[in-house]
Design an enzyme around this catalytic site. Structure first.
Site, short mmCIF file in Angstrom:
data_model
loop_
_atom_site.label_atom_id
_atom_site.label_comp_id
_atom_site.label_asym_id
_atom_site.label_seq_id
_atom_site.Cartn_x
_atom_site.Cartn_y
_atom_site.Cartn_z
N ARG A 139 33.67 33.86 7.70
CA ARG A 139 32.31 33.79 7.30
C ARG A 139 31.30 34.28 8.46
O ARG A 139 31.46 33.76 9.31
CB ARG A 139 31.84 32.30 6.82
CG ARG A 139 30.48 32.04 6.52
CD ARG A 139 30.23 30.93 5.92
NE ARG A 139 29.07 30.44 5.28
CZ ARG A 139 28.01 29.87 6.04
NH1 ARG A 139 28.42 29.38 7.28
NH2 ARG A 139 26.81 29.66 5.65
N HIS A 183 21.17 34.54 7.28
CA HIS A 183 21.49 33.31 8.08
C HIS A 183 20.19 33.08 9.17
O HIS A 183 20.26 33.23 10.37
CB HIS A 183 22.68 33.37 9.01
CG HIS A 183 23.25 32.05 9.47
ND1 HIS A 183 24.44 31.45 8.77
CD2 HIS A 183 22.83 31.12 10.25
CE1 HIS A 183 24.75 30.30 9.46
NE2 HIS A 183 23.77 30.09 10.16
N GLU A 205 21.85 27.55 4.24
CA GLU A 205 20.95 26.24 4.60
C GLU A 205 19.50 26.28 4.46
O GLU A 205 18.70 26.05 5.38
CB GLU A 205 21.38 25.70 6.15
CG GLU A 205 22.83 25.24 6.31
CD GLU A 205 22.90 24.44 7.51
OE1 GLU A 205 21.83 24.04 8.29
OE2 GLU A 205 24.09 23.89 7.62
N ASN A 214 27.64 22.97 3.73
CA ASN A 214 28.07 22.84 5.19
C ASN A 214 27.68 21.43 5.49
O ASN A 214 26.83 20.50 4.92
CB ASN A 214 26.94 23.66 5.87
CG ASN A 214 27.05 25.13 5.84
OD1 ASN A 214 28.05 25.70 5.34
ND2 ASN A 214 25.96 25.69 6.56
N TYR A 230 28.37 18.03 8.23
CA TYR A 230 28.51 17.51 9.73
C TYR A 230 28.59 16.19 9.86
O TYR A 230 29.31 15.75 10.61
CB TYR A 230 27.58 18.48 10.65
CG TYR A 230 27.69 19.86 10.71
CD1 TYR A 230 28.65 20.28 11.88
CD2 TYR A 230 26.89 20.75 9.97
CE1 TYR A 230 28.65 21.63 11.80
CE2 TYR A 230 27.03 22.14 10.00
CZ TYR A 230 27.86 22.68 11.33
OH TYR A 230 28.04 23.83 11.56
N GLU A 287 30.90 24.97 6.52
CA GLU A 287 30.70 24.75 7.97
C GLU A 287 31.06 23.55 8.06
O GLU A 287 30.63 22.59 7.42
CB GLU A 287 29.40 24.79 8.43
CG GLU A 287 28.87 26.38 8.58
CD GLU A 287 27.44 26.65 9.37
OE1 GLU A 287 26.73 25.52 9.72
OE2 GLU A 287 26.64 27.54 8.65
N TRP A 324 33.33 25.46 12.03
CA TRP A 324 32.33 26.29 12.85
C TRP A 324 32.48 25.75 14.15
O TRP A 324 32.33 24.69 14.30
CB TRP A 324 30.81 25.58 11.97
CG TRP A 324 29.73 25.99 12.80
CD1 TRP A 324 28.89 25.87 13.94
CD2 TRP A 324 29.16 27.50 12.43
NE1 TRP A 324 28.19 26.87 14.35
CE2 TRP A 324 28.11 27.62 13.36
CE3 TRP A 324 29.35 28.46 11.35
CZ2 TRP A 324 27.27 28.95 13.45
CZ3 TRP A 324 28.45 29.51 11.48
CH2 TRP A 324 27.36 29.92 12.37
N TRP A 357 20.88 27.82 18.46
CA TRP A 357 19.37 27.76 18.03
C TRP A 357 18.50 27.08 19.15
O TRP A 357 18.70 27.74 20.34
CB TRP A 357 19.35 27.12 16.68
CG TRP A 357 20.22 27.71 15.65
CD1 TRP A 357 21.27 27.38 15.34
CD2 TRP A 357 20.20 29.13 15.21
NE1 TRP A 357 21.88 28.13 14.53
CE2 TRP A 357 21.31 29.15 14.19
CE3 TRP A 357 19.36 30.00 15.24
CZ2 TRP A 357 21.39 30.48 13.58
CZ3 TRP A 357 19.55 31.16 14.64
CH2 TRP A 357 20.44 31.30 13.67
C1 PNW Z 1 23.60 24.81 10.89
N1 PNW Z 1 20.16 19.75 12.18
O1 PNW Z 1 22.45 24.60 11.84
C2 PNW Z 1 23.73 26.30 10.88
O2 PNW Z 1 24.22 26.57 9.74
C3 PNW Z 1 24.47 26.86 11.89
O3 PNW Z 1 24.19 28.16 12.40
C4 PNW Z 1 24.68 26.03 13.42
O4 PNW Z 1 25.30 26.73 14.19
C5 PNW Z 1 25.46 24.81 12.85
O5 PNW Z 1 24.79 24.24 11.81
C6 PNW Z 1 25.37 23.71 14.09
O6 PNW Z 1 24.25 23.17 14.35
C7 PNW Z 1 22.01 23.29 11.85
O7 PNW Z 1 19.43 19.28 13.07
C8 PNW Z 1 21.15 23.01 12.81
O8 PNW Z 1 20.54 18.65 11.36
C9 PNW Z 1 20.35 21.76 12.88
C10 PNW Z 1 20.60 20.77 11.93
C11 PNW Z 1 21.71 20.94 10.92
C12 PNW Z 1 22.25 22.30 10.85
#
Ligand code: PNW
Length: 617
Positions: free
Chosen positions: A197, A243, A289, A419, A421, A487, A537, A545
């Site tokens: 991806r 993105h 996202e 995605n 986490y 992700e 990921w 970021w």
């Molecule tokens: C996502 N939060 O970003 C993005 O899709 C990716 O580019 C990034 O590298 C990855 O998750 C890991 O961070 C996020 O603050 C950034 O909750 C911040 C948040 C969630 C997702």
């Protein structure tokens, strides 16, 4: 996302939460090469200052001849402890890099014994049945920010503004994937990765951004070469059209996502992408996202473009984004889908909400509202035709869809891309809170405990159980759609700042994947979730970021201190390779044909095993 989120350079950045696991501290000592010669580094490896006791009198007991990748292959041996696997993987590696040569008797026994567990039993069946891959995005890896006619995106501008990114990092060079894509594809192929991806940079393909502007031939050339190389390597691309790297010109012109004009500019851009690259792509994602884009970018303003327009701004952005998505899908289906045979979706994100007190009904209600406000906000319109009732009833700034727009948006995804986490705690709103507030998000419960072990970003906790809960939630709410997890991954707490070779033995990352994949598997096996694909990921340590390069999500480390940004697969890359990547079917196809949504497509024919047999009957 917690309101306390601040750009990580700020004082409120969360520090001091527990370390992930003590295992992550285990570290192999990499020594200087025995004989130094010009050319790439040739490290020696031992579990504890090895090389002292040499078995053959040459002082070379732990020496790995070849490139640094040899060190990783050595760990592969230890990972499984079986000679057959070692030989298999070695052949794989040797096939990718003829310079890698090593013998099993060079393996340090202490390394072998320190290696982690296999995946949970549940996953042994799933691993052949769904697609496994890795993800990246353009701004995070490509670099070459102004090369060959590319113009600035909002992230170029943001990263070039002092104080926005930790350490003053930028994506100017990133991992230099723009120049190293062939090497990265070789690495993926060597790891048995069959699905990738990635995203396209809008300002590389269409530097002037909007309607009526030209398509960059250099941009087309780069992505054509990249996609063709993937195809030649037998790797299926899943391409995200957006993105986060909006052309700065469109932000300047009318405020980007805040203006309905954005819709037409986006559709003009994606039309060019489908036309120019669609013959090489069969899986598209319109946006990555929306929650992050709109809440962090236009609501609280901690991400580019840094607009602080509160929830009204956030909702307005989300509304235009959904309309742009739906129009792009309409265009794809009408003009390209039949000929190109592809599918299209939008990537949703959101944390799971765990009631802060298990026995509190009010907290449970708040937690449900929390997930609805994150996932339901953007996914309900796609599957159910409107924003969640709880949002419509309480959120004044939430725009309304016309009947025509509802029809356009509903059903505009061929599968659900998610995605995932982590989980956060959620409490009932405090007494006296305004009616519009249905929950309060927290990173700790009443006893001060986080929802799971912490990571190297303040918002991500190791909560493997939440993977199953979230998958079951979306599956139930949206009538068992086909789901892809696009992700999932972690930056380890004590990985930041480690010299690159010291960071390769990432056993805590393996534990993270082990737990989440077990949760994923249980969601399929026990909750009937119709899962087709999973993407870790990220392929590479990259520009995270506002965290810059400090937080490392990669399966493959990138040596930022050495010239050349050398790549080194981490132990987790080999673990995922051996247990998952290399088992993946070549096609991404719906696990259970009968509940696949979207268009009729030939992907279904490629289904391996059970599902295909079921369909015939
Ligand atoms: C996502 N939060 O970003 C993005 O899709 C990716 O580019 C990034 O590298 C990855 O998750 C890991 O961070 C996020 O603050 C950034 O909750 C911040 C948040 C969630 C997702």
């Amino acid at each position: 996302m917690n309101r306390r989120h601040r750009q990580s350079t700020g004082k409120t950045f969360y520090k001091g939460i527990n370390v992930v696991t003590s295992r992550a501290r285990e570290r192999l000592v990499v020594q200087a090469p025995v004989s130094s010669s010009s050319g790439p580094p040739r490290p020696r490896l031992s579990s504890s200052g090895g090389g002292k006791g040499s078995s053959d009198g040459t002082g070379r007991r732990h020496h790995i001849r070849g490139l640094p990748r040899g060190a990783c292959a050595l760990w592969v041996l230890g990972l499984t402890g079986t000679a057959s696997l070692a030989i298999g993987l070695l052949l794989l590696m040797i096939g990718a890099d003829h310079r890698l040569l090593m013998a099993t008797d060079e393996v340090d026994a202490r390394v072998l014994s320190a290696l982690p567990d296999p995946p949970s039993a549940c996953t042994s069946d799933l691993r052949q049945r769904i697609a496994w891959g890795v993800g990246t995005s353009a701004y995070q890896i490509e670099g070459a920010w102004n090369a060959d006619g590319k113009s600035a995106s909002i992230w170029d501008t943001w990263a070039h503004s002092p104080g926005k990114i930790q350490n003053g990092d930028t994506g100017d060079v990133a991992t230099d994937h723009y120049h190293k894509f062939e090497e990265d594809i070789k690495t993926m192929a060597a790891l048995g990765i069959k699905h990738y991806r990635m995203s396209i940079s809008w300002t590389r393909l269409m530097p002037d951004g909007g309607r009526g502007t030209h398509v960059s031939r250099a941009g087309v050339k780069f992505y054509t070469a990249l996609l063709a190389e993937l195809q030649a390597a037998g790797i299926t691309p899943v391409v995200t059209l957006y993105h986060w790297d909006l052309p700065q010109s469109l932000q300047d012109l009318y405020g980007g996502f805040m203006d309905p004009q954005f819709v037409d500019d986006y559709v003009y851009y994606v039309d060019a992408a489908f036309r120019e690259l669609g013959h090489l792509v069969r899986h598209w994602i319109t946006f990555n996202e929306p929650m992050s884009i709109c809440q962090l970018g236009y609501g609280i303003g901690v991400f580019a473009p840094g607009v602080e327009a509160g929830s009204t701004g956030q909702y307005k952005c989300g509304h235009h984004l959904l309309l742009a998505h739906a129009r792009a899908v309409q265009l794809y289906r009408g003009k390209y889908q039949k000929e190109q045979g592809g599918r299209i979706s939008l990537t949703i994100s959101g944390h799971w909400g765990r009631p802060a007190s298990e026995n509190s009904e009010a907290d449970a209600k708040a937690a449900e509202a929390y997930v609805e406000f994150q996932v339901g906000w953007l996914a309900d319109p796609l599957f159910l035709g409107d924003y969640p009732k709880a949002m419509r009833d309480t959120q004044k700034g939430l725009p309304k869809f016309t009947a025509e727009q509802k029809a356009l948006v509903m059903g505009s995804v061929d599968f659900l891309s998610l995605n995932f986490y982590t989980a956060h705690f959620v409490k009932a709103p405090p007494p006296g809170a305004p009616k519009t507030q249905l929950y309060e998000e927290a990173l700790h419960d009443a006893q001060g405990n986080p929802p799971g072990n912490s990571s190297d970003v303040f918002w991500l906790f190791d909560t493997p159980w939440a993977m199953r809960k979230m998958l079951a939630w979306v599956s139930k709410r949206y009538g068992r759609p086909e789901v892809w997890v696009t992700e999932n991954g972690v930056p380890l707490r004590d990985e930041a700042g480690l010299a690159v070779l010291d960071a390769l033995k990432d056993t805590a990352r393996i534990e993270f994947y082990r737990g989440y994949l077990d949760g994923l598997c249980r969601a399929v096996r026990d909750d009937g979730v119709n899962l087709s694909a999973y993407f870790a990921w990220s392929l590479l340590d990259n520009f995270e970021w506002t965290e810059g390069y400090r937080a490392r999500f990669g399966l493959v480390a990138v040596d930022r201190r050495a010239r050349g940004l050398t790549r080194f697969p981490k132990l987790s890359a080999y673990w995922l390779s051996h247990h998952f990547f290399k088992h993946a079917p070549a096609e991404i196809a719906c696990l259970e044909i009968k509940s696949c949504g979207g268009q009729a497509h030939q992907h279904r024919r490629h289904l391996a095993g059970l599902a295909a047999a079921d369909d015939e009957r």
